[in-house]
Design an enzyme around this catalytic site. Sequence first.
Site, PDB file in Angstrom:
ATOM      1  N   CYS A 116      60.450   8.769 -37.545  1.00 66.15           N
ATOM      2  CA  CYS A 116      61.643   8.735 -38.410  1.00 66.15           C
ATOM      3  C   CYS A 116      62.428   7.434 -38.281  1.00 66.15           C
ATOM      4  O   CYS A 116      63.258   7.134 -39.128  1.00 66.15           O
ATOM      5  CB  CYS A 116      62.538   9.920 -38.107  1.00 66.15           C
ATOM      6  N   HIS A 256      69.471   9.278 -40.228  1.00 69.68           N
ATOM      7  CA  HIS A 256      68.207   9.924 -40.565  1.00 69.68           C
ATOM      8  C   HIS A 256      68.496  11.389 -40.881  1.00 69.68           C
ATOM      9  O   HIS A 256      69.210  12.060 -40.131  1.00 69.68           O
ATOM     10  CB  HIS A 256      67.225   9.799 -39.405  1.00 69.68           C
ATOM     11  N   ASN A 286      63.539  16.958 -44.096  1.00 71.65           N
ATOM     12  CA  ASN A 286      63.308  15.785 -43.245  1.00 71.65           C
ATOM     13  C   ASN A 286      62.075  15.048 -43.788  1.00 71.65           C
ATOM     14  O   ASN A 286      60.963  15.548 -43.704  1.00 71.65           O
ATOM     15  CB  ASN A 286      63.083  16.269 -41.804  1.00 71.65           C
TER      16      ASN A 286
HETATM   17  N1  ACO Z   1      63.287  31.166 -39.558  1.00 66.48           N
HETATM   18  C1  ACO Z   1      63.827  32.118 -38.792  1.00 66.48           C
HETATM   19  N2  ACO Z   1      63.896  32.047 -37.456  1.00 66.48           N
HETATM   20  C2  ACO Z   1      63.388  30.949 -36.875  1.00 66.48           C
HETATM   21  C3  ACO Z   1      62.790  29.906 -37.621  1.00 66.48           C
HETATM   22  C4  ACO Z   1      62.757  30.046 -39.007  1.00 66.48           C
HETATM   23  N3  ACO Z   1      62.236  29.108 -39.813  1.00 66.48           N
HETATM   24  N4  ACO Z   1      62.394  28.942 -36.765  1.00 66.48           N
HETATM   25  C5  ACO Z   1      62.703  29.349 -35.524  1.00 66.48           C
HETATM   26  N5  ACO Z   1      63.293  30.569 -35.592  1.00 66.48           N
HETATM   27  C6  ACO Z   1      63.806  31.390 -34.486  1.00 66.48           C
HETATM   28  C7  ACO Z   1      63.153  31.037 -33.180  1.00 66.48           C
HETATM   29  O1  ACO Z   1      61.942  31.738 -33.003  1.00 66.48           O
HETATM   30  C8  ACO Z   1      64.215  31.488 -32.184  1.00 66.48           C
HETATM   31  O2  ACO Z   1      64.100  32.888 -32.020  1.00 66.48           O
HETATM   32  P1  ACO Z   1      64.354  33.554 -30.565  1.00 66.48           P
HETATM   33  O3  ACO Z   1      65.775  33.198 -30.233  1.00 66.48           O
HETATM   34  O4  ACO Z   1      64.094  34.993 -30.836  1.00 66.48           O
HETATM   35  O5  ACO Z   1      63.368  32.876 -29.655  1.00 66.48           O
HETATM   36  C9  ACO Z   1      65.541  31.228 -32.923  1.00 66.48           C
HETATM   37  O6  ACO Z   1      65.198  31.103 -34.311  1.00 66.48           O
HETATM   38  C10 ACO Z   1      66.247  29.958 -32.458  1.00 66.48           C
HETATM   39  O7  ACO Z   1      65.281  28.899 -32.410  1.00 66.48           O
HETATM   40  P2  ACO Z   1      65.692  27.452 -31.943  1.00 66.48           P
HETATM   41  O8  ACO Z   1      64.481  26.579 -31.953  1.00 66.48           O
HETATM   42  O9  ACO Z   1      66.502  27.521 -30.677  1.00 66.48           O
HETATM   43  O10 ACO Z   1      66.681  27.034 -33.128  1.00 66.48           O
HETATM   44  P3  ACO Z   1      67.581  25.756 -33.227  1.00 66.48           P
HETATM   45  O11 ACO Z   1      68.966  26.157 -33.464  1.00 66.48           O
HETATM   46  O12 ACO Z   1      67.299  24.763 -32.117  1.00 66.48           O
HETATM   47  O13 ACO Z   1      67.061  25.095 -34.589  1.00 66.48           O
HETATM   48  C11 ACO Z   1      65.662  23.264 -35.272  1.00 66.48           C
HETATM   49  C12 ACO Z   1      65.726  24.663 -34.677  1.00 66.48           C
HETATM   50  C13 ACO Z   1      66.224  23.328 -36.675  1.00 66.48           C
HETATM   51  C14 ACO Z   1      64.224  22.797 -35.321  1.00 66.48           C
HETATM   52  C15 ACO Z   1      66.507  22.299 -34.424  1.00 66.48           C
HETATM   53  O14 ACO Z   1      66.165  22.430 -33.076  1.00 66.48           O
HETATM   54  C16 ACO Z   1      66.360  20.851 -34.814  1.00 66.48           C
HETATM   55  O15 ACO Z   1      66.810  20.427 -35.865  1.00 66.48           O
HETATM   56  N6  ACO Z   1      65.762  20.052 -33.942  1.00 66.48           N
HETATM   57  C17 ACO Z   1      65.658  18.591 -34.165  1.00 66.48           C
HETATM   58  C18 ACO Z   1      64.608  18.231 -35.167  1.00 66.48           C
HETATM   59  C19 ACO Z   1      64.685  16.737 -35.411  1.00 66.48           C
HETATM   60  O16 ACO Z   1      65.728  16.125 -35.357  1.00 66.48           O
HETATM   61  N7  ACO Z   1      63.620  16.116 -35.659  1.00 66.48           N
HETATM   62  C20 ACO Z   1      63.753  14.655 -35.873  1.00 66.48           C
HETATM   63  C21 ACO Z   1      62.600  13.964 -35.689  1.00 66.48           C
HETATM   64  S1  ACO Z   1      61.321  14.510 -36.758  1.00 66.48           S
HETATM   65  C22 ACO Z   1      60.142  13.284 -36.761  1.00 66.48           C
HETATM   66  O17 ACO Z   1      60.251  12.311 -36.037  1.00 66.48           O
HETATM   67  C23 ACO Z   1      58.951  13.458 -37.641  1.00 66.48           C
END
Ligand code: ACO
Length: 329
Positions: A116, A256, A286
């Site tokens: 990214c 980003h 993203n």
């Molecule tokens: N729908 C419903 N529930 C979901 C989904 C979904 N799509 N995805 C995950 N969950 C659930 C998980 O299983 C988890 O359930 P549990 O609590 O029973 O275990 C719960 O939701 C919480 O999951 P988390 O992973 O803790 O959720 P979080 O609030 O961290 O959000 C996310 C996840 C959106 C991926 C976030 O962590 C994020 O944005 N991370 C950064 C991503 C990023 O910035 N990437 C940049 C670089 S990308 C690149 O370089 C190509």
Amino acid sequence: MKHAPGSMILGIGAFAPEKVLTNHDLEKIVDTTDAWIRERTGIERRHILEKGKTNSDQAAEAAHRALKDAGLKARELDCIIVATITPDSFFPSTACGVQAKIGATHAAAFDIAAACSGFLYGLALANSLISTGFYKHVLVIGSEVLSRFTDWEDRATCVLFGDGAGAVVVGPSDGKKGILGAYMKSDGRLGHLLSLPGGGATHPATHETIDKRMHFLKMEGREVFKHAVRTMVDAAEHILKETGVHASDVDLLINHQANVRIIDAVAERVEIAHDKIFVNLQDFGNTSAASIPLALDQCRREGRLSEGDKCLLVAFGGGFTWASCLIQF
Ligand code: ACO
């Protein structure tokens, strides 16, 4: 500002595939909800490149638009840099594909893989090449077809990504407008948190790598989130300090576009007012290296970039890599 800018953006262009996949569409594919995706990420829909079209096809389209905007012909380009982690193939590079498609007969062409942060890495490189007089016109493109490397059975990642391309033509500064500073960093120790493990020389394609779904993007979302905020704050603060520009003098912040919670957290810590943040990830998801040039193009078309504005660009991605760039328009 410590130094006069050596290069400036002469033209901007972007391309978003026609096909749109909404959160409601995803509800039919994996166990997720529109409400979860919106609340946790801010994303509402994303674009998906149609079958048969390639990364270099959409990159070339963005390139045509940026060249038109700059009033330049493709043969006037000295160099084409494509930032991508979803190339047409390992080689030849996607940049060479673009070179052929737009007819940039005098240009060198190569890809950079900084996830990214790739577009800002490319912009920093173009700035150096032009400031030193090595080249006059460099085309920098961020283009991704993440839909082809997304595991559509993994709800934790498939809701996040989208396809698209954005491009800028960079040329010598007029002495006032231009790139005031650029910054790039990396930490390869954290590479395993966000990767595409299969298909390289470590794990060449076998039936086993396919069965283990190793040819799809993998991400430890929560860990990545923490590092994304920390590193983007570092990137923003570093470039402001280096250029001697105060956060309150920034007119527009383009982060980003990964997650609206990350964008807000970075702006809050760097103390940039909410009305100066640009967000379009609700419409694109993203798009990795394409996210910043797609946003730049939209900002310009919507009149959010006026002459004299200082625009802070900040990115973070797999590698880990992070980068920033301060531009005076
Ligand atoms: N729908 C419903 N529930 C979901 C989904 C979904 N799509 N995805 C995950 N969950 C659930 C998980 O299983 C988890 O359930 P549990 O609590 O029973 O275990 C719960 O939701 C919480 O999951 P988390 O992973 O803790 O959720 P979080 O609030 O961290 O959000 C996310 C996840 C959106 C991926 C976030 O962590 C994020 O944005 N991370 C950064 C991503 C990023 O910035 N990437 C940049 C670089 S990308 C690149 O370089 C190509």
